[in-house]
Scaffold this motif. Structure first.
Motif, short mmCIF file in Angstrom:
data_model
loop_
_atom_site.label_atom_id
_atom_site.label_comp_id
_atom_site.label_asym_id
_atom_site.label_seq_id
_atom_site.Cartn_x
_atom_site.Cartn_y
_atom_site.Cartn_z
N ARG A 116 0.76 -1.30 -0.03
CA ARG A 116 0.00 0.25 -0.01
C ARG A 116 0.69 1.49 0.20
O ARG A 116 0.29 2.32 -0.74
CB ARG A 116 -0.81 -0.15 1.07
N VAL A 117 1.89 1.32 0.57
CA VAL A 117 2.83 2.43 0.77
C VAL A 117 4.08 2.43 -0.04
O VAL A 117 4.62 3.67 -0.53
CB VAL A 117 3.36 2.59 2.18
N ARG A 118 4.24 1.51 -0.93
CA ARG A 118 5.13 1.39 -1.83
C ARG A 118 5.31 2.47 -2.94
O ARG A 118 6.37 3.12 -3.31
CB ARG A 118 5.20 0.09 -2.55
N PRO A 119 4.26 2.82 -3.59
CA PRO A 119 4.19 3.91 -4.63
C PRO A 119 4.46 5.07 -4.18
O PRO A 119 5.41 5.77 -4.74
CB PRO A 119 2.87 3.95 -5.16
N SER A 120 4.37 5.41 -2.94
CA SER A 120 4.68 6.74 -2.43
C SER A 120 6.04 6.82 -1.83
O SER A 120 6.79 7.72 -2.09
CB SER A 120 3.88 7.34 -1.24
N VAL A 121 6.52 5.74 -1.32
CA VAL A 121 7.94 5.62 -0.87
C VAL A 121 8.82 5.77 -2.31
O VAL A 121 9.97 6.34 -2.33
CB VAL A 121 8.12 4.30 -0.14
N GLU A 122 8.43 5.00 -3.37
CA GLU A 122 9.34 4.76 -4.33
C GLU A 122 9.30 6.23 -5.24
O GLU A 122 10.41 6.47 -5.49
CB GLU A 122 8.76 3.65 -5.43
N GLY A 123 8.20 6.78 -5.16
CA GLY A 123 7.96 8.10 -5.79
C GLY A 123 9.24 9.22 -5.20
O GLY A 123 9.96 9.89 -5.57
N SER A 124 9.02 9.06 -3.76
CA SER A 124 9.96 9.75 -3.00
C SER A 124 11.67 9.49 -3.15
O SER A 124 12.34 10.26 -3.16
CB SER A 124 9.80 9.83 -1.37
N THR A 142 12.67 10.90 -6.42
CA THR A 142 13.00 12.33 -6.27
C THR A 142 14.27 12.60 -5.50
O THR A 142 15.25 13.35 -5.99
CB THR A 142 11.83 12.96 -5.49
#
Length: 91
Positions: free
Chosen positions: A62-70, A73
């Motif tokens: 569930r949190v992977r997409p936001s972690v990978e996006g960060s 960056t």
């Protein structure tokens, strides 16, 4: 072997009787060892919310997409920083 469930997803009944504060928590991930203010689902008087168990794998999914996006960056910023540093050193 017992499965250790550390996380849960706060779930409401999604009707007009759900408290505002509980509606804000709907679909959010919490840890069992770190209860939110007011406690876990059903602990507050008259609470009809419930906890959906979420193992570490489910939490990561569930949190992977936001972690990978960060991470992307951060990698880009570090690459730019490294490039600038190398350029300054080369001068």
């Amino acid at each position: 072997m017992a499965m250790k469930i550390e996380f849960y997803v706060w779930s409401t009944r999604q009707d007009s009787r759900v408290r505002e504060g509980h509606a804000e928590r709907n679909d959010m991930i919490f840890r069992w060892d770190m209860p939110p203010e007011g406690g876990h689902p059903t602990e507050d008087f008259g609470c009809r919310c419930y906890a959906r168990a979420l193992g570490i794998e489910g939490c990561w999914a569930r949190v992977r997409p936001s972690v990978e996006g960060s991470w992307q960056t951060l990698r880009s910023e570090r690459a730019m920083s490294t490039t600038c540093t190398l350029t300054l050193v080369d001068l």
